[in-house]
Design a protein around this motif. Sequence first.
Motif, short mmCIF file in Angstrom:
data_model
loop_
_atom_site.label_atom_id
_atom_site.label_comp_id
_atom_site.label_asym_id
_atom_site.label_seq_id
_atom_site.Cartn_x
_atom_site.Cartn_y
_atom_site.Cartn_z
N SER A 248 -3.06 4.03 -4.71
CA SER A 248 -4.40 3.64 -4.25
C SER A 248 -5.46 4.34 -5.10
CB SER A 248 -4.59 4.03 -2.78
OG SER A 248 -3.67 3.35 -1.95
N ARG B 282 -8.32 -0.40 4.02
CA ARG B 282 -7.60 -0.49 2.76
C ARG B 282 -8.44 0.09 1.62
NH1 ARG B 282 -2.75 -0.45 4.53
NH2 ARG B 282 -1.89 -2.39 5.36
N PRO B 283 -7.78 0.62 0.59
CA PRO B 283 -8.52 1.13 -0.56
C PRO B 283 -9.16 -0.01 -1.36
CG PRO B 283 -6.17 1.12 -1.01
CD PRO B 283 -6.32 0.75 0.45
N VAL C 191 0.83 -1.20 0.00
CA VAL C 191 0.00 0.00 0.00
C VAL C 191 0.86 1.25 0.00
CG1 VAL C 191 -1.73 1.30 1.30
CG2 VAL C 191 -1.94 -1.18 1.08
N ILE D 34 -5.22 -1.11 -5.31
CA ILE D 34 -3.96 -0.40 -5.52
C ILE D 34 -3.38 -0.88 -6.84
CG2 ILE D 34 -3.48 -0.18 -3.05
CD1 ILE D 34 -1.15 -2.23 -3.56
#
Length: 324
Positions: free
Chosen positions: A92, A118-119, A87, A122
């Motif tokens: 992202s 978390r996105p 990350v 990524i």
Amino acid sequence: MLSTYQYPKFDYVRPPELDEGRDGHYPVVIVGAGPVGLCTAIDLARQGRQVLLLDNDDTVSIGSRGVCYAKRTLEVLDRLGCGEEMVQKGVSWNVGRTFFREDEVFNFNLCPEPDHHRPGMINLQQYYLEDYLVQRARKLPNLEMRFRNSVIAVTPGEDQASLRVETPDGTYTLTTDWLVVADGARSPIRTMLGLDIDGKIFMDRFLIADVVMKADFPTERWFWFDPPFHPNQSVLLHRQADNVFRIDFQLGWQADPEHEKKPENVIPRIQAMIGDDREFELEWVSVYTFQCRRMNRFNHGRVLFVGDSAHQVSPFGARGANSG
């Protein structure tokens, strides 16, 4: 050779079986040090299993290859111990936009709610993922990796599988309670065993161009149908780490892959897209044809097939590495 990344070279170490004059035995042997093979090895080793990982190469993947990693994949990598590196290094994104010619016709948001850990996705070149996984694997005492060890024969059995392995110093034999095959879409082991893989090869070709440039494009996935700069075809744009942009151009089935990969043919396509006045550098170019195929069975006694050796899907939607 890339301008933005220095490829590691993993040391070859002479296997002890060549000196001891006896066959080696491991509870689990995994063939293939790509993302799926490495993740499998790390996961098993973390759970206390003794694992031997074999790979016929001595570095990470050449070219960016898989670039999109979904939230669920990042959660798995968090559990394995290298999600944070991914990350921090990756780009992202949550928003994707689709255009028909010059008009936006659709968009989506993979993370509509705030405060997710978390996105949604990524973007990061596959060689970084493999590099991080190798570094993580080296910290596990019950995980041994052998590079430049190529499996040349496999004999399945009811309770074990036997492997013949070729190295720069000669060949040796291993037995294992479980053989995990992660040797890629062309899977030499699947071929050795005469096993089936059924499905469809799509009659189309796509040009991948990784381009180094400083651009103010937003960190979103953009996809065009019939854009003015590449009429009657599609184009995909993703931003990656190190100011590298992945551009996929649909070419059609009649395109000559070797002709299309030449810089004098790639550069005009990119200039038509981004403008003649923007400076850029070609990082990596490839032409691919995608397939949707899978084995009827992934398990054959003590031999288990995973990743692209077991199932291959269209790369659109980032389903390849993520499904593996």
